[in-house]
Scaffold this active site. Sequence first.
Site, PDB file in Angstrom:
ATOM      1  N   CYS A 224      42.498  60.536  38.180  1.00 29.92           N
ATOM      2  CA  CYS A 224      43.347  59.666  38.417  1.00 29.92           C
ATOM      3  C   CYS A 224      44.826  60.210  37.834  1.00 29.92           C
ATOM      4  CB  CYS A 224      43.306  58.021  38.110  1.00 29.92           C
ATOM      5  SG  CYS A 224      41.877  57.529  38.828  1.00 29.92           S
ATOM      6  N   GLY A 240      45.669  65.325  35.300  1.00 28.30           N
ATOM      7  CA  GLY A 240      45.214  64.155  35.502  1.00 28.30           C
ATOM      8  C   GLY A 240      44.269  63.418  34.372  1.00 28.30           C
ATOM      9  N   GLU A 241      43.906  62.016  34.574  1.00 23.15           N
ATOM     10  CA  GLU A 241      43.137  61.464  33.628  1.00 23.15           C
ATOM     11  C   GLU A 241      41.681  61.535  33.889  1.00 23.15           C
ATOM     12  OE1 GLU A 241      45.104  57.368  32.137  1.00 23.15           O
ATOM     13  OE2 GLU A 241      44.328  57.183  34.120  1.00 23.15           O
ATOM     14  N   ILE A 242      40.518  61.667  33.083  1.00 25.65           N
ATOM     15  CA  ILE A 242      39.109  61.474  33.116  1.00 25.65           C
ATOM     16  C   ILE A 242      38.899  60.269  33.018  1.00 25.65           C
ATOM     17  CG2 ILE A 242      38.757  64.146  33.330  1.00 25.65           C
ATOM     18  CD1 ILE A 242      37.682  63.592  30.449  1.00 25.65           C
TER      19      ILE A 242
END
Length: 386
Positions: A224, A240-242
């Site tokens: 995200c 991005g984020e995990i």
Amino acid sequence: MKKLNLPTVFAPLLAASVLMATPVVAKDLWPDLPVGMKSGVSAQMGDKLFVGLGSTGTDFYMLDLKNVKKGWQKRADFTGPARSGATASVVDGNIYVFGGSGKQQLSDASPILFDSVYRYNVSSDEWSMVETASPVGLLGAASYSPDNQQVVFFGGYNKAYFDKYLADINATSKKNQPNEWQKIVDDYMGMQPLDYNWNRHVVSYSPKSNEWAELGTAPYLPNCGSALLTQGSKATIISGEIKPGLRTAEVKQYQFGQPQPWESLHSLPASRGSQIQEGIAGAFSGLSNGVAIVAGGANFHGAKAAFEQGNMFAHNGFGKAFNPEIYVYNDGLWSQSVNLPEGLAYGASFTTDQGVLIVGGEDSKRQARNDVYLLSWNGESVVIAN
């Protein structure tokens, strides 16, 4: 690793050596937004650039690159509930807005993840709600249209999980119930990445048929807040984020319509003076003279090491960092170029004939900015114009 296929407008060989970090900024060439914008949406239709929502509420603005002197022109207000973290894409002369988070009614106790879809008709300057609902949560998702017929999505928060977290945290007083409040935070933030059940499927939506489809499953942890760089039917997903507070440095490319659509590219390198690349969320990205540019983005310095030591609440105790670094990808190599004038994240970015236009964003004071910068590659470095 596969090279990122870039347009061959101008692609001189970039040495792997580190470039100077001092930016040269030309002033007052691009009009600022009338208001600050962070965590909004953006879309591009030819020479017309659109931004809005997020911290602007329901505002929506357009910049005509053929008439820049007119500045950002106010368009019709978004007709749905205000939202942050939504994603937008263009199909057949319309801008479609998906997902995001906000309150359905201002009086509601907590926000929710929206599964609604809205359409903006560029020609008539009108908004309408589409009679459909997204089958997966799309907060923080990245999207693009590979064929001007459908929208393809990557990532997105799980609606049921995040709605419950928002409801629980808003129903518990941090002041009066500190232990209960902290347990809610610790339990949610302390999960393994896959436990958040973020969207790992490549999902598509076709406006003409008003149908959703699943195109496969990504062979990576879902992300995200990734930066997305598109070239026709190809999409490059950058960092991005995990999981909340933890990023990845991975860079991968998706080729729409191919039986094996995924390729891994080289990860983002560690920034100058650091041995670790934390990964970034909310970065700006685009193409200039055949080179991919990635700028800014936010992360938590120290979160990656904490996670690798087994701390699932990896960003606990670390302040959120808004980074100024600019990276370029040329001839299969990443290198660091100059820095932005300051760290920024969660704004909008566009590929234009002049370079990568970055709009708004959030700064280290957590303020929404209205600045507009042009980042252009001159063969040796990134030049910044304001």
